[in-house]
Design a protein around this motif. Structure first.
Motif, PDB file in Angstrom:
ATOM      1  N   GLY A  99      11.892  17.865  21.678  1.00  0.00           N
ATOM      2  CA  GLY A  99      10.763  18.680  22.098  1.00  0.00           C
ATOM      3  C   GLY A  99       9.407  18.037  21.873  1.00  0.00           C
ATOM      4  O   GLY A  99       8.385  18.704  21.896  1.00  0.00           O
ATOM      5  N   ILE A 100       9.401  16.729  21.635  1.00  0.00           N
ATOM      6  CA  ILE A 100       8.115  16.061  21.423  1.00  0.00           C
ATOM      7  C   ILE A 100       7.759  15.246  22.659  1.00  0.00           C
ATOM      8  O   ILE A 100       8.569  14.445  23.139  1.00  0.00           O
ATOM      9  CB  ILE A 100       8.188  15.106  20.201  1.00  0.00           C
ATOM     10  CG1 ILE A 100       8.678  15.866  18.970  1.00  0.00           C
ATOM     11  CG2 ILE A 100       6.828  14.455  19.950  1.00  0.00           C
ATOM     12  CD1 ILE A 100       9.012  14.954  17.790  1.00  0.00           C
ATOM     13  N   LYS A 101       6.550  15.463  23.179  1.00  0.00           N
ATOM     14  CA  LYS A 101       6.117  14.692  24.342  1.00  0.00           C
ATOM     15  C   LYS A 101       5.319  13.486  23.887  1.00  0.00           C
ATOM     16  O   LYS A 101       4.502  13.581  22.984  1.00  0.00           O
ATOM     17  CB  LYS A 101       5.247  15.558  25.251  1.00  0.00           C
ATOM     18  CG  LYS A 101       6.042  16.555  26.050  1.00  0.00           C
ATOM     19  CD  LYS A 101       5.137  17.291  27.036  1.00  0.00           C
ATOM     20  CE  LYS A 101       5.907  18.411  27.718  1.00  0.00           C
ATOM     21  NZ  LYS A 101       5.034  19.552  28.029  1.00  0.00           N
ATOM     22  N   LYS A 102       5.541  12.383  24.569  1.00  0.00           N
ATOM     23  CA  LYS A 102       4.824  11.166  24.210  1.00  0.00           C
ATOM     24  C   LYS A 102       3.311  11.380  24.317  1.00  0.00           C
ATOM     25  O   LYS A 102       2.542  10.914  23.479  1.00  0.00           O
ATOM     26  CB  LYS A 102       5.262  10.023  25.122  1.00  0.00           C
ATOM     27  CG  LYS A 102       4.600   8.688  24.774  1.00  0.00           C
ATOM     28  CD  LYS A 102       4.920   7.604  25.794  1.00  0.00           C
ATOM     29  CE  LYS A 102       3.995   6.401  25.601  1.00  0.00           C
ATOM     30  NZ  LYS A 102       4.020   5.458  26.706  1.00  0.00           N
ATOM     31  N   ALA A 103       2.934  12.117  25.344  1.00  0.00           N
ATOM     32  CA  ALA A 103       1.508  12.315  25.596  1.00  0.00           C
ATOM     33  C   ALA A 103       0.818  13.035  24.446  1.00  0.00           C
ATOM     34  O   ALA A 103      -0.390  12.908  24.260  1.00  0.00           O
ATOM     35  CB  ALA A 103       1.329  13.101  26.898  1.00  0.00           C
ATOM     36  N   LEU A 105       1.440  12.490  21.352  1.00  0.00           N
ATOM     37  CA  LEU A 105       1.394  11.646  20.165  1.00  0.00           C
ATOM     38  C   LEU A 105       0.297  10.595  20.296  1.00  0.00           C
ATOM     39  O   LEU A 105      -0.021  10.150  21.391  1.00  0.00           O
ATOM     40  CB  LEU A 105       2.735  10.925  19.979  1.00  0.00           C
ATOM     41  CG  LEU A 105       3.961  11.786  19.693  1.00  0.00           C
ATOM     42  CD1 LEU A 105       5.199  10.908  19.671  1.00  0.00           C
ATOM     43  CD2 LEU A 105       3.812  12.531  18.378  1.00  0.00           C
ATOM     44  N   SER A 106      -0.231  10.193  19.151  1.00  0.00           N
ATOM     45  CA  SER A 106      -1.142   9.053  19.176  1.00  0.00           C
ATOM     46  C   SER A 106      -0.284   7.801  19.255  1.00  0.00           C
ATOM     47  O   SER A 106       0.925   7.830  18.998  1.00  0.00           O
ATOM     48  CB  SER A 106      -1.985   9.026  17.906  1.00  0.00           C
ATOM     49  OG  SER A 106      -1.170   8.646  16.820  1.00  0.00           O
ATOM     50  N   ARG A 107      -0.921   6.704  19.590  1.00  0.00           N
ATOM     51  CA  ARG A 107      -0.204   5.432  19.673  1.00  0.00           C
ATOM     52  C   ARG A 107       0.499   5.124  18.341  1.00  0.00           C
ATOM     53  O   ARG A 107       1.675   4.771  18.322  1.00  0.00           O
ATOM     54  CB  ARG A 107      -1.208   4.329  20.008  1.00  0.00           C
ATOM     55  CG  ARG A 107      -0.572   2.998  20.288  1.00  0.00           C
ATOM     56  CD  ARG A 107      -1.623   1.981  20.739  1.00  0.00           C
ATOM     57  NE  ARG A 107      -0.955   0.781  21.189  1.00  0.00           N
ATOM     58  CZ  ARG A 107      -1.097   0.254  22.401  1.00  0.00           C
ATOM     59  NH1 ARG A 107      -1.894   0.819  23.278  1.00  0.00           N
ATOM     60  NH2 ARG A 107      -0.437  -0.839  22.730  1.00  0.00           N
ATOM     61  N   PHE A 110       3.481   7.372  17.703  1.00  0.00           N
ATOM     62  CA  PHE A 110       4.616   6.988  18.545  1.00  0.00           C
ATOM     63  C   PHE A 110       5.304   5.751  17.982  1.00  0.00           C
ATOM     64  O   PHE A 110       6.525   5.683  17.887  1.00  0.00           O
ATOM     65  CB  PHE A 110       4.170   6.730  19.980  1.00  0.00           C
ATOM     66  CG  PHE A 110       5.301   6.279  20.861  1.00  0.00           C
ATOM     67  CD1 PHE A 110       6.166   7.200  21.436  1.00  0.00           C
ATOM     68  CD2 PHE A 110       5.527   4.922  21.104  1.00  0.00           C
ATOM     69  CE1 PHE A 110       7.230   6.788  22.220  1.00  0.00           C
ATOM     70  CE2 PHE A 110       6.590   4.499  21.894  1.00  0.00           C
ATOM     71  CZ  PHE A 110       7.445   5.439  22.454  1.00  0.00           C
ATOM     72  N   LEU A 111       4.490   4.786  17.585  1.00  0.00           N
ATOM     73  CA  LEU A 111       5.073   3.545  17.081  1.00  0.00           C
ATOM     74  C   LEU A 111       5.855   3.768  15.788  1.00  0.00           C
ATOM     75  O   LEU A 111       6.867   3.128  15.542  1.00  0.00           O
ATOM     76  CB  LEU A 111       3.983   2.485  16.881  1.00  0.00           C
ATOM     77  CG  LEU A 111       3.449   1.903  18.195  1.00  0.00           C
ATOM     78  CD1 LEU A 111       2.319   0.925  17.932  1.00  0.00           C
ATOM     79  CD2 LEU A 111       4.571   1.211  18.983  1.00  0.00           C
ATOM     80  N   THR A 112       5.379   4.724  14.981  1.00  0.00           N
ATOM     81  CA  THR A 112       6.127   5.051  13.768  1.00  0.00           C
ATOM     82  C   THR A 112       7.516   5.564  14.127  1.00  0.00           C
ATOM     83  O   THR A 112       8.525   5.140  13.560  1.00  0.00           O
ATOM     84  CB  THR A 112       5.378   6.120  12.953  1.00  0.00           C
ATOM     85  OG1 THR A 112       4.034   5.677  12.784  1.00  0.00           O
ATOM     86  CG2 THR A 112       6.037   6.341  11.596  1.00  0.00           C
ATOM     87  N   HIS A 113       7.560   6.461  15.108  1.00  0.00           N
ATOM     88  CA  HIS A 113       8.865   6.946  15.570  1.00  0.00           C
ATOM     89  C   HIS A 113       9.731   5.794  16.071  1.00  0.00           C
ATOM     90  O   HIS A 113      10.924   5.717  15.773  1.00  0.00           O
ATOM     91  CB  HIS A 113       8.682   7.960  16.710  1.00  0.00           C
ATOM     92  CG  HIS A 113       8.276   9.324  16.236  1.00  0.00           C
ATOM     93  ND1 HIS A 113       9.101  10.129  15.495  1.00  0.00           N
ATOM     94  CD2 HIS A 113       7.122  10.025  16.412  1.00  0.00           C
ATOM     95  CE1 HIS A 113       8.489  11.260  15.227  1.00  0.00           C
ATOM     96  NE2 HIS A 113       7.270  11.220  15.763  1.00  0.00           N
ATOM     97  N   ALA A 114       9.115   4.912  16.845  1.00  0.00           N
ATOM     98  CA  ALA A 114       9.865   3.812  17.458  1.00  0.00           C
ATOM     99  C   ALA A 114      10.441   2.896  16.380  1.00  0.00           C
ATOM    100  O   ALA A 114      11.615   2.510  16.427  1.00  0.00           O
ATOM    101  CB  ALA A 114       8.967   3.032  18.408  1.00  0.00           C
TER     102      ALA A 114
END
Length: 882
Positions: A99-103, A105-107, A110-114
């Motif tokens: 349920g999390i949209k990339k848009a 998230l901050s960069r 997002f990178l932390t998730h990645a």
RNA sequence: GGGAGCUUAGCUCAGCUGGUUCAGAGCACCUGCCUUACAAGCAGGGGGUCAAUGGUUCGAACCCAUUAGUUCCCA
């Protein structure tokens, strides 16, 4: 010794792999030896092992293991590739599932998730490689987004920018509306697609006439800024200086004339949409047409289009056809086949799109890489790929290296608030530089470019940076000890699909930063396909899971199966039966070992070595050496499946079917006799030599047998054993003699089969000659179960007779001989030989042949003639007796 | 549309400089065998107009040309 009747691969695999690791046999550090180096084509960090990897990595492991045994310092560097698009797509999807949209998230978020994802699941594939026995130096495992690796990528970017090789500009790029990024030409796959060619009528301004334009992309009509026809096309000559109205939006656009238009395609009139087609774009540039981008980045109709705003491009295509039809503006619709570009990563239909991107100029930088292949400095195997390579390198386009993604090396370009740009590694550096142009700038005014670099822009440095990431800044002369020692690497094993993506670019980077090629040889494997020739893919579901195959057939079995029929560059039509063959081979070897290790060895010294065993040992020594030489030769020429097949036949046919039968002790009173010590020692030696030769293909079973043969010291393992030597001299005469022996034995077996004589009943063979007993007589006696091998100067009556190599043989058969059958058989043979003689004689009586052919060839023909004459004579004599 | 390659046994492929009985291998197939290492095996066997046509040559699977089929790359 108690050894299981069938080989159990799983046990050996789980025993020996950890043992090898523990003994650090895979580990390599520079030393006095010559290195042999392979860098792995780094699989996507998101990847799971598929059949292609299986093939590819098995070949690499075979090469590495053999090099290790040959005494090279073998180093196989493993690692993974961060794979921008694939990984980002995967993470985006995973987040979406939560349920999390990339848009949103901050960069950084997002990178932390990645990174979390990467740490948790990334690199599974490396664990899988271990299952197939890959002997990589795992301590050297690399990842293309490790800090120092990324640093090198940025260094290269800055360096090439400073050299004027990198520029930024608005260009037509291949846009992936799903991945929301530009992709390179090489990442676009053109597929034949059924399309509708719609004939749309454009009204001519101030007239009631129309001009009809054919298009497969009516949804881009709103972006039209001209209609173009060929100046030589007389149908449209009257339209000079006229304008037309674009349907739907009723925009007035000019009719232009350019020879680019093919008068024979469609109606000969082309709608020009500079924002959505590369050719139209070029026309637009030439005639200074405005550019209207009718699509949004995610493939919807844009505000600029002025109609259907927000509608999906494909939905719009349907709708607009319908609307045009209602307005009576559709002349007709044709079904055609055309090539449509799809994104390799997301499979979305690619949109040509104008956008601001970073490019690398390829013209100059690629020249040394082209030369390196053309002058043979870098060898492509098979050679046929040289043409393909040349063609591509001579027509290379600038490389679009920016990607609108977050996962990857962020482009080190910095912008200030006044439109200045600098390229350098850190924000601080950029700030210093920009101050010169913009005195009152604050560091907070600086913005870094949002894009990351194409994944291949990091993997093209792979052979360099896995050893020394600092080489870019330090230069080759100051490279570290590892790079100096291992580089250039020896062999690269990869798929032809990435010859340009990766191989060519590695050569470019290698040349640019070291002046040296990155590898000597590129072995291009084929594509693994299913039996129907379809490429194995996840979406088709036609790819077996390699790990399941390993469970079923054993790693060794699967390795052999993969390589049995895959010459370099040929696609492999995979079928599980190959693995079965591999497994059967393993089992064969296992049982041969079981036989040998089960021998009761004579310790009293009372048993003398039989002549047949002496002969067997002498012959096999020669045979082994002969075959080993051939196998080595196959390896040098990278004929992997030939090397494997020769190994297979040496073991199965020569060793198991002949040698072991020759030395096997007899049974007396139902009990196997002991084997003499000398024969036993020789046989053990042969077994060791053979499993060494087999080791690169079948690492596990050979290690297992190696240790079953005898108790060994901790480090005494076959993986580090020395590759056998070819004997300097070979008794070729004996090898030929043995072929006659084989024929003789086969003949005896045939006679038994034909006459239904039990193998247990002893027969006699008589050779018509005064020759001293041949070296292999005792062998024939043993294998043929003969009571005696005798000589006679005369014909023998009432015997089955035959000729081998100009010598007559007889098998007396008492009552079993059927005269009519014999006559029939001999007559048939006589006919054949007479026919053969005739063809030889025709050749020899041809004056031109005798005049032109090489003397050796003529001698051979003369020999054939005299042999045939002899043979005919003896057959005729036999017939006379009957 | 431009370029490159491929076509040899039922299947997957060898065939290196045109010349040995050159038409091969493995698998599959057929026949007979549970012969005390191995039936995941043993012993034997059948199977091809080398895509087609024409040419060069004393001699062509191999060299040349044309055609057909097929695959890949590029546009």
């Amino acid at each position: 010794m108690d050894i299981a009747k069938t080989y159990n691969p799983g046990e050996a695999e789980s025993k020996w792999y950890p043992y090898w690791i523990k003994q650090q046999f895979f580990k390599s550090t520079p030393d006095h030896r010559t290195p042999y180096t392979i860098v792995i084509p780094p699989p996507n960090v998101t990847g799971v092992l598929h059949m292609g990897h299986m093939l590819n990595n098995t070949i690499q492991d075979v090469l590495i293991r053999r090099a290790r045994m040959l005494g090279f310092n073998a180093c196989w560097v493993p690692g993974t590739d961060h794979a921008s698009i694939a990984t980002e797509a995967k993470v985006v999807k995973l987040l979406a599932d939560k349920g999390i949209k990339k848009a949103e998230l901050s960069r950084d978020e997002f990178l932390t998730h990645a990174w979390d994802w990467k740490e948790k699941y990334g690199g599974i594939i490396l664990e899988q490689l271990k299952k197939l026995g890959a002997s990589c130096d795992w301590d050297r495992t690399r990842f293309t987004m490790q800090d120092d690796m990324s640093d090198a990528v940025l260094d290269v970017f800055v360096d090439l920018f400073n050299k004027g090789q990198i520029y930024r500009g608005v260009r037509m790029v291949n846009w992936d509306p799903q991945g929301l990024t530009a992709v390179s030409d090489e990442e676009v796959i053109h597929k034949e697609t059924n399309s509708k060619l719609v004939y749309v009528k454009y009204k001519i301004e101030h007239s009631n006439e129309f001009i009809t334009v054919a298009t497969t992309r009516p949804e881009t009509i709103m972006g039209d800024t001209a209609v173009c026809v060929n100046p030589k096309d007389e149908r449209y000559a009257s339209l000079k200086g006229k304008n037309v109205l674009v349907p739907i939006v009723n925009r007035v656009v000019p009719v232009i004339f350019d020879s680019y238009v093919d008068a024979s395609f469609g109606t000969g009139a082309l709608k020009v949409t500079p924002a959505h087609d590369i050719n139209d774009f070029n026309l637009g540039q030439k005639y200074k047409l405005p550019t209207i981008d009718a699509l949004t980045p995610d493939g919807k109709i844009s505000e600029a289009a002025g109609a259907y705003i927000g509608m999906d491009r494909f939905a719009c295509r349907k709708q607009i056809i319908k609307d045009l039809q209602e307005q009576g503006l559709v002349e007709k619709i044709e079904e055609i086949k055309n090539k449509v570009g799809y994104s390799e990563r997301t499979d979305a239909v690619i949109e040509p799109k104008l956008s601001m991107q970073w490019f690398l100029k390829m013209q100059d930088i690629s020249q040394p890489a082209l030369d390196a292949v053309l002058n043979g400095e870098v060898k492509l195997i098979p050679e046929k790929y040289i043409n393909t390579y040349k063609h591509w390198m001579e027509n290379v386009h600038d490389w679009c290296i920016s990607r609108q993604l977050w996962w990857g090396q962020r482009i080190p370009a910095w912008y200030d608030n006044k439109g200045n740009t600098v390229v350098c590694k850190t924000k601080e550096e950029a700030f210093e530089k920009l101050k010169a142009q913009n005195a009152d700038i604050k560091i907070t005014d600086l913005n870094q470019d949002e894009d990351v670099l194409d994944t291949w822009f990091s993997s093209w440095l792979w052979p360099l940076t896995v050893f020394d990431p600092k080489v870019i800044t330090n230069g080759w002369d100051n490279a570290n000890a590892d790079l100096k020692y291992y580089y250039p690497t020896n062999d690269l094993v990869t798929a032809p699909e990435i010859l340009f993506f990766w191989v060519a670019r590695m050569i470019i980077a290698g040349k640019e930063y070291t002046g040296l090629k990155p590898f000597n040889n590129v072995y291009l494997t084929g594509i693994v396909r299913d039996k129907q020739g379809r490429k194995m893919s996840k979406s088709l579901g036609n790819s077996p899971d390699p790990l399941d195959l390993i469970k079923l057939y054993g790693a060794d079995g699967v390795r052999v199966g993969m390589l049995l029929s895959s010459p370099a560059g040929n696609d492999l039509l995979f079928d599980e039966s190959y693995c079965e063959q591999g497994r059967n081979f393993a089992n064969k070897v296992w049982n041969a070992s079981r036989l040998i290790l089960g021998f009761e060895v004579d310790s009293t010294g009372n048993i003398t070595q039989p002549q047949s065993s002496k002969a067997a040992i002498s012959w096999f020594e020669n045979k082994l050496s002969e075959q080993l030489e051939m196998i080595n030769d196959h390896y040098t020429k990278y004929r992997m499946s030939d090397a494997l097949m020769s190994t297979y036949k040496l073991v199965w046919d020569d060793f198991c079917a002949w040698y072991l039968e020759m030395i096997k002790p007899e049974f007396i009173d139902g009990k196997a006799q002991a084997i003499d010590a000398a024969t036993h020692a020789a046989t053990i030696h042969f077994l060791e030599e053979l499993i060494k030769i087999m080791h690169p293909w079948m690492p596990f079973i050979t290690e297992e047998i190696w240790h079953l043969i005898t108790e060994r010291k901790e480090k005494d393992c076959i993986i580090v054993a020395t590759w056998p030597q070819v004997k300097s001299e070979r008794n070729t005469k004996q090898l030929t003699q043995f072929e006659i022996c084989k024929e003789l034995v086969t003949m005896i077996r045939n006679v038994r089969a034909q006459k239904q004589i039990s193998p247990k009943e002893k027969l006699e063979v008589i050779e018509r000659s005064q020759h001293a007993p041949s070296f292999f007589n005792s062998t024939v006696i043993k294998l043929g179960n003969l009571s005696a091998f005798n000589y006679s100067n005369n014909k023998v009556e009432g015997a089955f007779s035959f000729v081998i190599a100009n010598t007559e043989f007889y098998i007396p058969l008492a009552n079993n001989l059927n005269k009519d059958e014999e006559i029939q058989r001999l007559k048939k043979e006589l006919d054949y030989n007479k026919g053969f003689l005739k063809s030889v004689q025709i050749k020899l009586s041809n004056e031109k042949f005798v005049a032109n052919a090489k003397p050796e060839i003529i001698d051979v023909e003369r020999k054939k003639e005299s042999d045939a004459l002899n043979k005919i004579k003896s057959i005729e004599e036999q017939l006379a007796v009957l």
